[in-house]
Design an enzyme around this catalytic site. Structure first.
Site, PDB file in Angstrom:
ATOM      1  N   GLN A  49      -6.975   2.703   2.197  1.00 30.32           N
ATOM      2  CA  GLN A  49      -8.214   1.932   2.183  1.00 30.32           C
ATOM      3  C   GLN A  49      -8.230   0.883   3.287  1.00 30.32           C
ATOM      4  O   GLN A  49      -7.172   0.455   3.762  1.00 30.32           O
ATOM      5  CB  GLN A  49      -8.349   1.204   0.820  1.00 30.32           C
ATOM      6  CG  GLN A  49      -8.392   2.145  -0.361  1.00 30.32           C
ATOM      7  CD  GLN A  49      -8.069   1.466  -1.689  1.00 30.32           C
ATOM      8  OE1 GLN A  49      -8.868   1.509  -2.595  1.00 30.32           O
ATOM      9  NE2 GLN A  49      -6.923   0.854  -1.813  1.00 30.32           N
ATOM     10  N   GLU A 104      -5.319  -6.358  -7.939  1.00 26.70           N
ATOM     11  CA  GLU A 104      -5.470  -7.788  -7.647  1.00 26.70           C
ATOM     12  C   GLU A 104      -4.814  -8.677  -8.700  1.00 26.70           C
ATOM     13  O   GLU A 104      -4.603  -9.867  -8.470  1.00 26.70           O
ATOM     14  CB  GLU A 104      -6.944  -8.157  -7.477  1.00 26.70           C
ATOM     15  CG  GLU A 104      -7.725  -8.181  -8.751  1.00 26.70           C
ATOM     16  CD  GLU A 104      -9.142  -8.702  -8.558  1.00 26.70           C
ATOM     17  OE1 GLU A 104      -9.343  -9.902  -8.765  1.00 26.70           O
ATOM     18  OE2 GLU A 104     -10.026  -7.923  -8.210  1.00 26.70           O
ATOM     19  N   ASP A 124      -1.014   0.879  -9.585  1.00 24.54           N
ATOM     20  CA  ASP A 124      -1.969   0.913  -8.485  1.00 24.54           C
ATOM     21  C   ASP A 124      -1.401   1.785  -7.369  1.00 24.54           C
ATOM     22  O   ASP A 124      -0.201   1.731  -7.082  1.00 24.54           O
ATOM     23  CB  ASP A 124      -2.247  -0.505  -7.969  1.00 24.54           C
ATOM     24  CG  ASP A 124      -3.537  -0.598  -7.165  1.00 24.54           C
ATOM     25  OD1 ASP A 124      -4.524  -1.145  -7.681  1.00 24.54           O
ATOM     26  OD2 ASP A 124      -3.557  -0.111  -6.010  1.00 24.54           O
ATOM     27  N   ASP A 155       0.017   6.984  -7.961  1.00 29.27           N
ATOM     28  CA  ASP A 155      -1.270   7.494  -8.394  1.00 29.27           C
ATOM     29  C   ASP A 155      -1.302   7.431  -9.923  1.00 29.27           C
ATOM     30  O   ASP A 155      -0.368   7.898 -10.589  1.00 29.27           O
ATOM     31  CB  ASP A 155      -1.421   8.940  -7.907  1.00 29.27           C
ATOM     32  CG  ASP A 155      -2.633   9.614  -8.500  1.00 29.27           C
ATOM     33  OD1 ASP A 155      -3.752   9.263  -8.106  1.00 29.27           O
ATOM     34  OD2 ASP A 155      -2.450  10.490  -9.384  1.00 29.27           O
ATOM     35  N   ALA A 156      -2.363   6.849 -10.492  1.00 30.31           N
ATOM     36  CA  ALA A 156      -2.415   6.622 -11.945  1.00 30.31           C
ATOM     37  C   ALA A 156      -2.333   7.929 -12.726  1.00 30.31           C
ATOM     38  O   ALA A 156      -1.696   7.987 -13.783  1.00 30.31           O
ATOM     39  CB  ALA A 156      -3.689   5.864 -12.306  1.00 30.31           C
ATOM     40  N   ASP A 173      -9.366   0.143 -14.222  1.00 30.41           N
ATOM     41  CA  ASP A 173      -9.855  -0.913 -13.316  1.00 30.41           C
ATOM     42  C   ASP A 173      -9.768  -0.365 -11.900  1.00 30.41           C
ATOM     43  O   ASP A 173      -8.999  -0.823 -11.066  1.00 30.41           O
ATOM     44  CB  ASP A 173      -9.004  -2.173 -13.478  1.00 30.41           C
ATOM     45  CG  ASP A 173      -9.521  -3.331 -12.629  1.00 30.41           C
ATOM     46  OD1 ASP A 173     -10.699  -3.279 -12.198  1.00 30.41           O
ATOM     47  OD2 ASP A 173      -8.755  -4.280 -12.385  1.00 30.41           O
TER      48      ASP A 173
END
Length: 323
Positions: A49, A104, A124, A155-156, A173
């Site tokens: 990202q 975060e 995350d 990776d979740a 989330d």
């Protein structure tokens, strides 16, 4: 395409000229949202990202990922209280929670206010986002150092599938489903059915952020996520709240095979018994209001037929780094 435009110097206004630096986000093809900046604190690109941390005049520090504002200092409490407290309060005794995403740290912070919690797994995919938030987001420093929190970079989906443990609450989330972003596969029926549901304990609750939920924007992904979860769980509760920095109403969907129907009084009672400190936004009456959607949105949700799959995904406006 969603984008961040950071322009210095003179920007034209109705009253002549003003000097400033502005953040600009494209919400739709013909709609942009912008606000003044004090400074750009950090920008970077991870494997997954594009990341920016901006110091904004109206909303304080703001985390922007792939051109989409994720969280702003002055109003992130609305989003995170709405995401975390409804599922934890509706659960009779939540002890272990798995967060998909949440880099975060704000979701973990709200979870750790509950005195029933023994373990929080925060998974995350992007280590750079997590490290960056640990460094810059002072409000979450205590949460990151809490011994009940375990941070995993993975990776979740892979992480949940590799674990035998089951959870009282699983929280999505995640970033919004955008074309080319890393998250859209975690909003699909197959993921909910084959990965999330088997990892919930008896009476467990799943909740996910579900994108914009405004009068016009709720048909982007909110109605589809709601309908998709209805195919998998017996009880599904959509709810929404206005978040000023998002320039829209935002949506969440909570799902379980056990009823989700506490009274205002019981919610308030559980808050007093379980949560350290006062919520700023959410109490029993606020949740009752949040889960009473407007007529137009209720009608859309009742009539929605789209089921979210990898082959038939829906996206909010914008493109991820990998598009």
């Amino acid at each position: 395409m969603g984008e961040v435009a950071l322009s210095n110097g003179q920007s034209h206004s109705m009253n002549g000229y003003r000097k400033s630096c502005w953040y600009e986000e494209e919400i739709e093809d013909n709609l942009r949202w912008c606000f003044a900046l004090n400074s750009i604190l950090h920008t970077g690109t991870s494997q997954y990202q594009d990341i920016a941390l901006l110091d904004t005049k109206p909303f304080g520090k703001a985390l922007v990922i792939d051109g989409k504002l994720q969280s702003a200092e002055t109003d992130e409490f609305i989003y995170h209280e709405c995401l975390v407290h409804p599922p934890l309060l509706h659960h009779p005794n939540p002890k272990n929670v798995f967060i998909m995403g949440g880099g975060e740290g704000s979701t973990a912070r709200e979870l750790l206010r509950h005195n029933t919690i023994d373990t929080v797994i925060m998974c995350d995919i992007d280590e750079e986002v997590v490290d960056f938030c640990k460094s810059y987001l002072v409000a979450n420093r205590e949460a990151f150092h809490d011994p009940r929190l375990k941070v995993i970079i993975n990776d979740a989906r892979a992480e949940l599938e590799s674990r035998e443990e089951r959870y009282d609450v699983i929280i999505g989330d995640l970033a919004d489903p955008i074309d080319g972003g890393p998250c859209y596969k975690l909003y699909t029926k197959s993921f909910y059915d084959c990965t999330v549901k088997p990892r919930l304990k008896q009476g467990g609750i799943f909740v996910t952020q579900a994108g914009p939920a405004g009068i016009f924007s709720h048909t982007e992904v909110f109605s589809s996520i709601y309908n998709t979860l209805r195919q998998v769980f017996k009880y599904v509760v959509p709810y929404s709240a206005h978040i000023p920095s998002y320039a829209d109403i935002w949506g969440w969907v909570m799902a379980s095979d056990s009823p989700i129907d506490l009274s205002v009084e019981e919610l308030d009672n559980r808050m007093r018994q379980r949560i350290k400190g006062e919520n700023r936004y959410l109490d029993g009456r606020t949740f009752s209001s949040a889960s009473t959607l407007s007529k137009v949105v209720r009608k859309s949700l009742d009539n929605e037929t789209h089921v979210y799959t990898e082959e038939a995904a829906r996206f909010i406006h914008g493109h991820g780094k990998q598009a």
